[in-house]
Design an enzyme around this catalytic site. Structure first.
Site, PDB file in Angstrom:
ATOM      1  N   ASP A 147       0.885  -1.318   0.180  1.00 12.81           N
ATOM      2  CA  ASP A 147      -0.138   0.070  -0.204  1.00 12.81           C
ATOM      3  C   ASP A 147       1.332   1.048   0.503  1.00 12.81           C
ATOM      4  O   ASP A 147       2.135   1.442   0.157  1.00 12.81           O
ATOM      5  CB  ASP A 147      -0.987  -0.339   1.067  1.00 12.81           C
ATOM      6  CG  ASP A 147      -0.250   0.376   2.454  1.00 12.81           C
ATOM      7  OD1 ASP A 147       0.640   0.782   2.521  1.00 12.81           O
ATOM      8  OD2 ASP A 147      -0.379  -0.526   3.384  1.00 12.81           O
ATOM      9  N   HIS A 180       8.482  -5.153  -0.880  1.00  9.59           N
ATOM     10  CA  HIS A 180       7.661  -6.354  -1.423  1.00  9.59           C
ATOM     11  C   HIS A 180       7.273  -5.301  -3.208  1.00  9.59           C
ATOM     12  O   HIS A 180       5.889  -6.237  -3.387  1.00  9.59           O
ATOM     13  CB  HIS A 180       6.882  -7.258  -0.511  1.00  9.59           C
ATOM     14  CG  HIS A 180       7.193  -8.140   0.032  1.00  9.59           C
ATOM     15  ND1 HIS A 180       7.033  -8.752   1.343  1.00  9.59           N
ATOM     16  CD2 HIS A 180       8.570  -8.422  -0.049  1.00  9.59           C
ATOM     17  CE1 HIS A 180       7.974  -9.226   1.668  1.00  9.59           C
ATOM     18  NE2 HIS A 180       8.738  -9.216   1.517  1.00  9.59           N
ATOM     19  N   ASN A 206       4.310  -4.636  18.099  1.00 10.56           N
ATOM     20  CA  ASN A 206       3.897  -5.757  16.974  1.00 10.56           C
ATOM     21  C   ASN A 206       2.276  -6.614  18.559  1.00 10.56           C
ATOM     22  O   ASN A 206       2.529  -6.125  19.562  1.00 10.56           O
ATOM     23  CB  ASN A 206       4.137  -7.593  17.359  1.00 10.56           C
ATOM     24  CG  ASN A 206       3.400  -7.704  15.686  1.00 10.56           C
ATOM     25  OD1 ASN A 206       3.420  -7.731  15.011  1.00 10.56           O
ATOM     26  ND2 ASN A 206       3.419  -8.780  16.158  1.00 10.56           N
ATOM     27  N   LEU A 207       1.085  -6.292  17.297  1.00  7.98           N
ATOM     28  CA  LEU A 207       0.171  -6.689  18.290  1.00  7.98           C
ATOM     29  C   LEU A 207       0.255  -8.114  19.963  1.00  7.98           C
ATOM     30  O   LEU A 207      -0.042  -7.805  20.776  1.00  7.98           O
ATOM     31  CB  LEU A 207      -1.117  -6.858  17.687  1.00  7.98           C
ATOM     32  CG  LEU A 207      -2.491  -6.703  18.147  1.00  7.98           C
ATOM     33  CD1 LEU A 207      -2.955  -5.211  18.616  1.00  7.98           C
ATOM     34  CD2 LEU A 207      -3.388  -7.101  17.500  1.00  7.98           C
TER      35      LEU A 207
HETATM   36  C1  BJW Z   1      -0.555  -6.368  14.404  1.00  4.37           C
HETATM   37  C2  BJW Z   1      -2.005  -5.185  14.332  1.00  4.37           C
HETATM   38  C3  BJW Z   1      -1.463  -4.077  14.899  1.00  4.37           C
HETATM   39  C4  BJW Z   1      -2.195  -6.931  13.447  1.00  4.37           C
HETATM   40  N1  BJW Z   1      -0.888  -3.696  15.580  1.00  4.37           N
HETATM   41  N2  BJW Z   1       0.281  -4.901  14.572  1.00  4.37           N
HETATM   42  C5  BJW Z   1      14.525 -19.333   5.023  1.00  4.37           C
HETATM   43  C6  BJW Z   1      13.728 -20.119   5.555  1.00  4.37           C
HETATM   44  C7  BJW Z   1      12.563 -20.452   5.305  1.00  4.37           C
HETATM   45  C8  BJW Z   1      11.627 -20.463   3.537  1.00  4.37           C
HETATM   46  C9  BJW Z   1      12.606 -18.532   3.491  1.00  4.37           C
HETATM   47  C10 BJW Z   1      13.393 -18.922   3.797  1.00  4.37           C
HETATM   48  N3  BJW Z   1      14.570 -17.823   2.911  1.00  4.37           N
HETATM   49  C11 BJW Z   1      13.138 -17.032   1.855  1.00  4.37           C
HETATM   50  C12 BJW Z   1      11.903 -18.229   2.128  1.00  4.37           C
HETATM   51  C13 BJW Z   1      11.281 -18.611   1.219  1.00  4.37           C
HETATM   52  C14 BJW Z   1      10.371 -18.139   1.028  1.00  4.37           C
HETATM   53  C15 BJW Z   1       9.869 -17.690   2.490  1.00  4.37           C
HETATM   54  O1  BJW Z   1       9.641 -16.669   3.138  1.00  4.37           O
HETATM   55  N4  BJW Z   1       8.554 -18.636   3.139  1.00  4.37           N
HETATM   56  C16 BJW Z   1       8.531 -19.005   4.307  1.00  4.37           C
HETATM   57  C17 BJW Z   1       6.358 -19.288   3.887  1.00  4.37           C
HETATM   58  C18 BJW Z   1       8.519 -19.527   5.176  1.00  4.37           C
HETATM   59  N5  BJW Z   1      10.652 -16.645   0.294  1.00  4.37           N
HETATM   60  C19 BJW Z   1      10.484 -15.739  -0.205  1.00  4.37           C
HETATM   61  O2  BJW Z   1       9.961 -16.927  -1.197  1.00  4.37           O
HETATM   62  C20 BJW Z   1      10.995 -14.538  -0.300  1.00  4.37           C
HETATM   63  N6  BJW Z   1      12.286 -14.707  -1.755  1.00  4.37           N
HETATM   64  C21 BJW Z   1      13.072 -15.186  -1.055  1.00  4.37           C
HETATM   65  O3  BJW Z   1      13.657 -15.121  -0.371  1.00  4.37           O
HETATM   66  O4  BJW Z   1      14.397 -14.879  -2.517  1.00  4.37           O
HETATM   67  C22 BJW Z   1      15.661 -15.376  -1.910  1.00  4.37           C
HETATM   68  C23 BJW Z   1      16.188 -13.481  -1.614  1.00  4.37           C
HETATM   69  C24 BJW Z   1      16.074 -13.368  -1.380  1.00  4.37           C
HETATM   70  C25 BJW Z   1      16.799 -12.540  -1.019  1.00  4.37           C
HETATM   71  C26 BJW Z   1      18.648 -11.890  -1.040  1.00  4.37           C
HETATM   72  C27 BJW Z   1      18.593 -13.011  -2.658  1.00  4.37           C
HETATM   73  C28 BJW Z   1      17.802 -13.950  -2.600  1.00  4.37           C
HETATM   74  C29 BJW Z   1       9.880 -13.316  -1.126  1.00  4.37           C
HETATM   75  C30 BJW Z   1       8.894 -13.540  -0.272  1.00  4.37           C
HETATM   76  C31 BJW Z   1       7.511 -12.278  -0.734  1.00  4.37           C
HETATM   77  C32 BJW Z   1       6.287 -12.999  -0.309  1.00  4.37           C
HETATM   78  N7  BJW Z   1       5.571 -12.118  -0.721  1.00  4.37           N
HETATM   79  C33 BJW Z   1       4.322 -11.660   0.083  1.00  4.37           C
HETATM   80  C34 BJW Z   1       3.784 -11.097  -1.620  1.00  4.37           C
HETATM   81  C35 BJW Z   1       3.419  -9.600  -1.301  1.00  4.37           C
HETATM   82  C36 BJW Z   1       2.466  -8.739  -2.574  1.00  4.37           C
HETATM   83  C37 BJW Z   1       0.806  -8.737  -1.631  1.00  4.37           C
HETATM   84  O5  BJW Z   1       0.851  -8.017  -1.462  1.00  4.37           O
HETATM   85  O6  BJW Z   1       0.338  -9.423  -2.161  1.00  4.37           O
HETATM   86  O7  BJW Z   1       4.189 -10.280   1.034  1.00  4.37           O
HETATM   87  S1  BJW Z   1       4.329 -12.771   1.173  1.00  4.37           S
HETATM   88  C38 BJW Z   1       3.365 -11.534   2.193  1.00  4.37           C
HETATM   89  O8  BJW Z   1       3.490 -11.808   3.743  1.00  4.37           O
HETATM   90  C39 BJW Z   1       3.376 -10.471   2.359  1.00  4.37           C
HETATM   91  C40 BJW Z   1       3.758  -9.908   2.858  1.00  4.37           C
HETATM   92  O9  BJW Z   1       4.935  -8.293   2.862  1.00  4.37           O
HETATM   93  C41 BJW Z   1       4.242 -10.531   3.557  1.00  4.37           C
HETATM   94  C42 BJW Z   1       4.732 -10.044   5.615  1.00  4.37           C
HETATM   95  O10 BJW Z   1       3.624 -10.599   6.146  1.00  4.37           O
HETATM   96  P1  BJW Z   1       2.812  -9.868   7.565  1.00  4.37           P
HETATM   97  O11 BJW Z   1       3.484  -8.019   7.213  1.00  4.37           O
HETATM   98  O12 BJW Z   1       4.223  -9.870   8.229  1.00  4.37           O
HETATM   99  O13 BJW Z   1       1.953  -9.693   7.807  1.00  4.37           O
HETATM  100  P2  BJW Z   1       1.248 -10.690   8.281  1.00  4.37           P
HETATM  101  O14 BJW Z   1      -0.349 -10.708   8.775  1.00  4.37           O
HETATM  102  O15 BJW Z   1       2.165 -12.467   8.402  1.00  4.37           O
HETATM  103  O16 BJW Z   1       1.534  -9.952  10.095  1.00  4.37           O
HETATM  104  C43 BJW Z   1       0.557  -9.406  10.526  1.00  4.37           C
HETATM  105  C44 BJW Z   1       1.236  -9.114  11.867  1.00  4.37           C
HETATM  106  O17 BJW Z   1       0.271  -7.883  12.451  1.00  4.37           O
HETATM  107  C45 BJW Z   1       0.983 -10.236  13.539  1.00  4.37           C
HETATM  108  O18 BJW Z   1       2.277 -10.792  13.894  1.00  4.37           O
HETATM  109  C46 BJW Z   1      -0.646  -9.475  13.786  1.00  4.37           C
HETATM  110  O19 BJW Z   1      -0.250  -9.375  15.251  1.00  4.37           O
HETATM  111  C47 BJW Z   1       0.140  -7.799  13.685  1.00  4.37           C
HETATM  112  N8  BJW Z   1      -0.431  -6.951  13.592  1.00  4.37           N
HETATM  113  N9  BJW Z   1      -2.932  -5.649  13.829  1.00  4.37           N
HETATM  114  C48 BJW Z   1       0.311  -4.067  15.555  1.00  4.37           C
HETATM  115  N10 BJW Z   1      -2.720  -2.572  14.947  1.00  4.37           N
END
Ligand code: BJW
Ligand code: ZN
Length: 228
Positions: free
Chosen positions: A90, A105, A197-198
């Site tokens: 966003d 991202h 964080n929440l």
């Molecule tokens: C509040 C609240 C309030 C609620 N106040 N808090 C190592 C280990 C294992 C796996 C991997 C690894 N390295 C890579 C991987 C693979 C993979 C990965 O991580 N997989 C996991 C599932 C394990 N990663 C990738 O594939 C990444 N690429 C990569 O690693 O390439 C290799 C490389 C990297 C670096 C250099 C060279 C090579 C790419 C990841 C792409 C993620 N894409 C998304 C979609 C983007 C587009 C979209 O928005 O649709 O990104 S997925 C989604 O998750 C989105 C978000 O940005 C991302 C993170 O989510 P976020 O923001 O944390 O949200 P939530 O919902 O999970 O959490 C919200 C939090 O807020 C909660 O804790 C609540 O409690 C809290 N909250 N209200 C304060 N009012």
């Protein structure tokens, strides 16, 4: 003091933008891990376009909240010593007044052409497969980083983590790498680390300090502390 702030979906939750992994975080029954992949897009592009078109359209109805505004105020105080790295696609940081923001991202308001590689501002839908303004081919996709793709700006982020005195993670579950590893990287270079964080994130034990509550309360209070 050099500060790197990492933000996630939780910072926009109080603006009305749904998170990914909380109770209401599903989209029409899909896990984000199933929709946000290049394979999902190749298999069902219309479904994926509808997901992002709906989120892009919803941006018009949301506003930055006190947490975004507090980070903009922090930037006014710290200038170039503050970098906000956001996982969010966003534009609420920018609309609150922040300018030193890296979207690791990608961004909803940008399209990426799979034919010519061009990236361009995009406000409308993509589901009707419009032609690329640059090359004319109808291969525009959301300019976002899906699982298995390399996040944007990794070199600049790594450099800034290495120089940071303080690393603060706001509203992210710590479930997605490489962002989930930034706390360990920053700490290994000598930064103090703070989680706002929440609830405890998956990486909560890596932080020197964790504060739990809504970002709209915690972030303004923390910014007040920093700016004294
Ligand atoms: C509040 C609240 C309030 C609620 N106040 N808090 C190592 C280990 C294992 C796996 C991997 C690894 N390295 C890579 C991987 C693979 C993979 C990965 O991580 N997989 C996991 C599932 C394990 N990663 C990738 O594939 C990444 N690429 C990569 O690693 O390439 C290799 C490389 C990297 C670096 C250099 C060279 C090579 C790419 C990841 C792409 C993620 N894409 C998304 C979609 C983007 C587009 C979209 O928005 O649709 O990104 S997925 C989604 O998750 C989105 C978000 O940005 C991302 C993170 O989510 P976020 O923001 O944390 O949200 P939530 O919902 O999970 O959490 C919200 C939090 O807020 C909660 O804790 C609540 O409690 C809290 N909250 N209200 C304060 N009012
Ligand atoms: Zn093109």
């Amino acid at each position: 003091m050099r500060v790197v702030v990492l933000t996630g979906a939780g910072i926009s939750a109080e603006s009305g933008v749904p998170t990914f992994r909380d109770a209401d975080g599903l989209w029409e029954g899909h896990r984000v891990e199933d929709v946000a992949t290049p394979e999902a897009y190749d298999h069902a592009p219309i479904t994926v376009h509808r997901f992002y078109d709906a989120r892009r359209a919803a941006l018009a109805g949301v506003e930055p909240n006190p947490a975004h505004h507090a980070l903009a105020r922090l930037e006014q105080g710290l200038g170039d010593d503050l970098l906000v790295v956001t996982q969010n696609i966003d534009d609420l940081h920018e609309r609150a007044g922040s300018s030193r923001v890296l979207h690791m991202h990608g961004q909803l308001l940008s399209a990426l052409c799979r034919a010519c590689g061009g990236r361009m501002r995009w406000d409308g839908d993509l589901v009707d497969l419009p032609p690329c303004p640059g090359c004319g081919v109808s291969e525009l996709r959301p300019d976002v980083v899906w699982f298995g793709e390399i996040p944007y700006e990794m070199d600049r982020i790594s450099d800034r983590l290495a120089e940071a005195d303080l690393f603060v993670s706001i509203g992210t579950s710590g479930a997605v790498y490489p962002a989930a590893g930034f706390v360990q990287a920053a700490a290994s270079y000598g930064a103090r680390t703070l989680e706002l964080n929440l609830q405890p994130s998956e990486g909560t034990d890596w932080f020197h300090e964790s504060r739990h509550g809504p970002a709209g309360v915690l972030v303004p209070a923390w910014v007040d502390e920093v700016l004294g």
